[in-house]
Motif scaffolding. Sequence first.
Motif, short mmCIF file in Angstrom:
data_model
loop_
_atom_site.label_atom_id
_atom_site.label_comp_id
_atom_site.label_asym_id
_atom_site.label_seq_id
_atom_site.Cartn_x
_atom_site.Cartn_y
_atom_site.Cartn_z
N LYS A 36 35.91 45.51 46.92
CA LYS A 36 35.37 44.37 46.17
C LYS A 36 36.51 43.51 45.65
N ALA A 37 37.57 44.15 45.15
CA ALA A 37 38.71 43.41 44.60
C ALA A 37 39.29 42.48 45.67
N LYS A 38 39.35 42.96 46.90
CA LYS A 38 39.90 42.13 47.98
C LYS A 38 39.03 40.89 48.23
N VAL A 76 45.75 47.12 49.93
CA VAL A 76 46.19 46.48 48.68
C VAL A 76 47.55 45.81 48.90
N ASP A 77 47.87 44.84 48.06
CA ASP A 77 49.17 44.16 48.19
C ASP A 77 50.29 44.97 47.54
N ILE A 133 40.23 43.24 36.02
CA ILE A 133 40.43 44.66 36.33
C ILE A 133 39.09 45.31 36.61
N LEU A 134 38.99 45.96 37.76
CA LEU A 134 37.77 46.70 38.10
C LEU A 134 38.06 48.19 37.93
N VAL A 135 37.21 48.86 37.20
CA VAL A 135 37.41 50.29 36.93
C VAL A 135 36.19 51.05 37.44
N ASP A 143 31.31 38.43 41.24
CA ASP A 143 31.74 37.26 42.00
C ASP A 143 32.92 36.63 41.27
N MET A 144 33.62 35.75 41.96
CA MET A 144 34.78 35.11 41.34
C MET A 144 34.63 33.60 41.45
#
Length: 308
Positions: A3-5, A36-37, A71-73, A102-103
């Motif tokens: 999701k973060a990506k 991840v980067d 931050i997603l936890v 969403d962003m």
Amino acid sequence: IGKAKELAAKINHPVYAVFIGSDIKDRVDELRHYGVDKVFFCDDPELKYFKIETYTSAFEAFINKVKPTAILVGATSVGRQLAPRIAARFKTGLTADCTILDMQENTDLVQIRPAFGGNIMAEIHTPNHRPQMCTVRYKIMNAPERSDSLSGDVEEFTVAKDKLKNRVEVHGTTRKPKEQSIENAEVLVVAGRGVKKKEDLDMIMELAEHLGAQVACTRPMMESGWFDAKHQIGLSGRTVRPKLIITCGVSGAIQFVAGMNNSENIIAINSDPKATIFDVANYAIVGDIYEIVPQLIEKIKKGEAVVA
Ligand SMILES: Cc1cc2nc3c(=O)[nH]c(=O)nc-3n(C[C@H](O)[C@H](O)[C@H](O)COP(=O)(O)OP(=O)(O)OC[C@H]3O[C@@H](n4cnc5c(N)ncnc54)[C@H](O)[C@@H]3O)c2cc1C
């Protein structure tokens, strides 16, 4: 990470993972298989056991160093303790158990979760504070595929020794035996209030046995004491995502459906053709479970139904 990506791509930001523990250097690379980067890791003997004070200090050091936007936890037992402490420390917002994220272009994270007993979906923003924080329950979002190759960099960060002092002393640990959990089941048979007597659960159990399935339930079935809370699906229970779920005498209340509507195949058996469970079902069987379930069992026994 998955999701973060997705979210980071919308604002052209990198995705970082933070990894905290003791003697973890040789496990950092595992995180680099998911795209991840960078992985930031903090490796200190004081972080051997999860203790809220030391882990909060390490997480705080990471945020001060990197200043992330969001931050997603994971809403695990550790994540559920850590995230609120961090949010309070940074005087920022935290939305627990988001089901949709969403962003926006301005980097505001749109945090959506059921509220008021699942009757509305609340959309929550944290416009004035950073980092924006949320927790997400297991199985709500899609996990990224593990790639064979490594990606991204690794960077170690440290925490001041005095910040690793804490008042909890661990004298020993005992590993809990692994339990079967409905969250990991590939096939589930669910008993709802259409099952009238406790002894009638036998047919539900028998069907499950023939399908190699686990048995789950709705909240009233748990409240009646027929099932342990660990077997309850829904908003106040567990979220499941099996390949196949068969609901038996379940009405399909919004609070139940919220915990299972991402299942791959939903077969619902209900005598009421207007039952709302049929709105999410791939296959609807309108009929009496006391007739349908024994017939299904018979068919499986005779080999007339193929269990793939
Ligand atoms: C804040 C809050 C949180 C909640 N959290 C959850 C949760 O996490 N999980 C959850 O499950 N519920 C939860 N609930 C309760 C939820 O609203 C419903 O009451 C519950 O899901 C209903 O369970 P049920 O479908 O087993 O029973 P019912 O709603 O009573 O439905 C029984 C169904 O069985 C059918 N039926 C009856 N007899 C037969 C038969 N012989 N053959 C076939 N069909 C038959 C009926 O047509 C009916 O549709 C929550 C409620 C609130 C307010």
